[in-house]
Design a protein around this motif. Structure first.
Motif, PDB file in Angstrom:
ATOM      1  N   THR A  64       0.837  -1.206   0.000  1.00 32.28           N
ATOM      2  CA  THR A  64       0.000   0.000   0.000  1.00 32.28           C
ATOM      3  C   THR A  64       0.863   1.243   0.000  1.00 32.28           C
ATOM      4  O   THR A  64       0.620   2.190  -0.766  1.00 32.28           O
ATOM      5  N   THR A  70      -4.659   0.082  -2.070  1.00 34.37           N
ATOM      6  CA  THR A  70      -4.901  -0.658  -0.828  1.00 34.37           C
ATOM      7  C   THR A  70      -6.180  -1.461  -0.958  1.00 34.37           C
ATOM      8  O   THR A  70      -7.077  -1.107  -1.735  1.00 34.37           O
ATOM      9  N   GLY A  71      -6.244  -2.581  -0.223  1.00 32.09           N
ATOM     10  CA  GLY A  71      -7.426  -3.428  -0.271  1.00 32.09           C
ATOM     11  C   GLY A  71      -7.480  -4.363  -1.457  1.00 32.09           C
ATOM     12  O   GLY A  71      -8.499  -5.019  -1.680  1.00 32.09           O
ATOM     13  N   GLU A  97     -15.776  -4.359  10.088  1.00 33.21           N
ATOM     14  CA  GLU A  97     -14.716  -3.597   9.419  1.00 33.21           C
ATOM     15  C   GLU A  97     -14.002  -4.524   8.447  1.00 33.21           C
ATOM     16  O   GLU A  97     -13.644  -5.649   8.800  1.00 33.21           O
ATOM     17  N   HIS A  99     -11.204  -3.483   6.440  1.00 32.07           N
ATOM     18  CA  HIS A  99     -10.000  -2.785   5.983  1.00 32.07           C
ATOM     19  C   HIS A  99      -8.914  -2.967   7.034  1.00 32.07           C
ATOM     20  O   HIS A  99      -9.146  -3.605   8.055  1.00 32.07           O
ATOM     21  N   SER A 100      -7.752  -2.457   6.790  1.00 32.37           N
ATOM     22  CA  SER A 100      -6.583  -2.570   7.670  1.00 32.37           C
ATOM     23  C   SER A 100      -5.623  -3.655   7.185  1.00 32.37           C
ATOM     24  O   SER A 100      -5.040  -4.387   7.968  1.00 32.37           O
ATOM     25  N   TYR A 101      -5.486  -3.751   5.855  1.00 30.78           N
ATOM     26  CA  TYR A 101      -4.414  -4.517   5.196  1.00 30.78           C
ATOM     27  C   TYR A 101      -4.544  -6.032   5.279  1.00 30.78           C
ATOM     28  O   TYR A 101      -3.623  -6.740   4.902  1.00 30.78           O
ATOM     29  N   ILE A 127     -14.273   4.813   5.056  1.00 27.80           N
ATOM     30  CA  ILE A 127     -13.357   4.185   4.098  1.00 27.80           C
ATOM     31  C   ILE A 127     -14.015   3.503   2.911  1.00 27.80           C
ATOM     32  O   ILE A 127     -13.441   3.440   1.831  1.00 27.80           O
ATOM     33  N   LYS A 132      -9.655   6.389  -0.464  1.00 25.99           N
ATOM     34  CA  LYS A 132      -8.810   5.616   0.440  1.00 25.99           C
ATOM     35  C   LYS A 132      -8.993   5.974   1.914  1.00 25.99           C
ATOM     36  O   LYS A 132      -8.658   5.186   2.787  1.00 25.99           O
ATOM     37  N   GLY A 134      -9.934   6.591   5.650  1.00 27.97           N
ATOM     38  CA  GLY A 134     -10.809   6.117   6.708  1.00 27.97           C
ATOM     39  C   GLY A 134     -11.491   7.281   7.391  1.00 27.97           C
ATOM     40  O   GLY A 134     -12.616   7.174   7.873  1.00 27.97           O
ATOM     41  N   LYS A 171     -14.512   0.996  -5.937  1.00 25.21           N
ATOM     42  CA  LYS A 171     -15.473   0.784  -4.849  1.00 25.21           C
ATOM     43  C   LYS A 171     -16.899   1.046  -5.317  1.00 25.21           C
ATOM     44  O   LYS A 171     -17.832   0.322  -4.959  1.00 25.21           O
TER      45      LYS A 171
END
Length: 409
Positions: A64, A70-71, A97, A99-101, A127, A132, A134, A171
């Protein structure tokens, strides 16, 4: 009901606590529940599964930063989650949630849509409808289409490239026309933001986040014991602030330092500022009346700190709910805070009072006023319990599950 819950964490962080409470209640009521999560320690309990690989998560975070995307990584972890969904065959998936890699949300969404699985998604931040970010804060590009992002250095950080326009369109394609999507938000304020986005679910419901009121409650003799522990005079007053990361600019530790300095400048020698955080690099020198403790994993310990304090301060610039405010109130601690989005629309006076963001002088004055009053912790706690208990939250989600599944039939 067969409910599959997904979150970044389990029994850790605000959303991790929420999905764990839902999981335990579903089991208690005789339903089948599988809680799948991506980050943190493995949890050896029935119906809980950590699907993400920690090494892959680190690689995702690195990619990222390097690529600006990312994602879209974590293929093994993502396939692991989808495999669990296939095996469990849920009646409904509840995403908290994603997200967060640790996962590729696109692949998960495509699977849920292709298999016509009703999905409830609890939005706790911006997010899913931004390129991107959050936390979009004062930027409103996400209402039209992202690009030329002013916040590339913020989570999720990109060091070189701005692909926010591309990710925004990606998205939008994922969510367009999803007729089995139901969204919940913890506040009307966040619901209004979702309403302005490209996401058009079948329904948006407001369900306030809840805290475990059996853990977050006034602790007997906490004021006396904590002052002895800190070796400060028994008559001292304590202002408490709780944040996950001392260095997170959004949480406003610089305002807390400013508040402590102002207290020194006016000669309020009997007032101390106590900060609880899980991590962070502290300045080489803090004001002499300021104490920072790296702690906060235990609800019981947090309840002890809230109970020992005379007032809780929230200095964030952006919050979609503020669970720490609810925790403080359930422990009988009054709140003085900045206006920062949702909290000023959720928490009522006189239990919580709000000032314009950045008005540290105003915070100081209100804090000093509050410290002069006798603390009515029982009344404050009653307000907290009646509005922000985990029991109320769980009941609202259970009702939503049943309504969605009845609609399916």
């Amino acid at each position: 009901m067969r409910i599959l819950l997904i979150d970044v964490n389990c029994k850790n962080s605000s959303t991790g606590d929420i999905v764990y409470a839902l999981h335990k209640n579903l089991q208690k009521e005789g339903h089948e529940s599988l809680l799948c999560y991506g980050r943190g320690d493995a949890c050896d309990e029935k119906g809980i599964y950590k699907f993400a690989n920690d090494t892959e998560t680190k690689i995702h975070a690195l990619l990222t930063r390097i690529t600006g995307f990312t994602g879209i990584f974590s293929p093994l972890s993502t396939d692991g989650l989808i495999h669990q969904i296939k095996l469990f065959k849920p009646d409904l998936v509840h995403v908290s949630e994603l997200h967060s890699y640790f996962v590729n949300p696109g692949k998960v969404i495509k699977y849920l849509r292709a298999n016509n699985i009703p999905t409830m998604w609890s939005f706790h931040c911006d997010i899913m409808y931004t390129g991107k970010c959050g936390v979009a804060q004062n930027c409103d590009k996400w209402q039209r289409g992202c690009g030329k992002c002013p916040n590339l250095s913020h989570y999720p950080k990109s060091l070189f490239f701005d692909h926010t326009a591309t990710m925004y369109k990606w998205k939008k394609r994922l969510f367009d026309g999803w007729d089995k999507l139901y969204i919940s938000t913890p506040s009307l304020w966040l619901k209004n933001r979702v309403d302005k986005s490209f996401i058009k679910p079948k329904q948006i419901k407001i369900i306030a986040n809840g805290v475990d009121t059996s853990a977050f409650k006034p602790v007997k003799n906490a004021k006396e014991q904590f002052r002895q522990e800190l070796e400060i005079p028994a008559e001292s007053k304590i202002i408490i602030s709780v944040m996950p990361n001392f260095n997170d600019e959004i949480k406003g530790s610089h305002h807390i330092i400013n508040l402590a300095e102002r207290l020194i400048n006016i000669g309020a020698n009997n007032v101390y500022v106590f900060v609880v955080c899980k991590k962070g690099n502290l300045p080489n020198k803090l004001p002499s009346n300021m104490i920072v403790r790296m702690d906060g994993d235990s609800p019981q310990k947090l309840a002890y700190y809230y109970s020992a304090a005379d007032v809780f301060t929230l200095t964030s610039s952006f919050e979609t709910f503020s669970l720490t405010t609810a925790e403080a109130l359930c422990c009988g601690c009054p709140v003085i805070a900045f206006e920062c989005g949702a909290p000023e629309t959720i928490y009522a006076q006189p239990y919580a009072k709000f000032l314009s963001y950045g008005d540290v002088g105003g915070i100081l004055n209100l804090v000093l006023e509050e410290l002069e009053k006798p603390q009515d912790s029982k009344t404050i706690r009653r307000y907290g319990i009646s509005n922000f208990s985990a029991k109320n939250m769980v009941n609202s989600y259970m009702e939503s599950y049943k309504l969605i599944l009845n609609e399916k039939e």
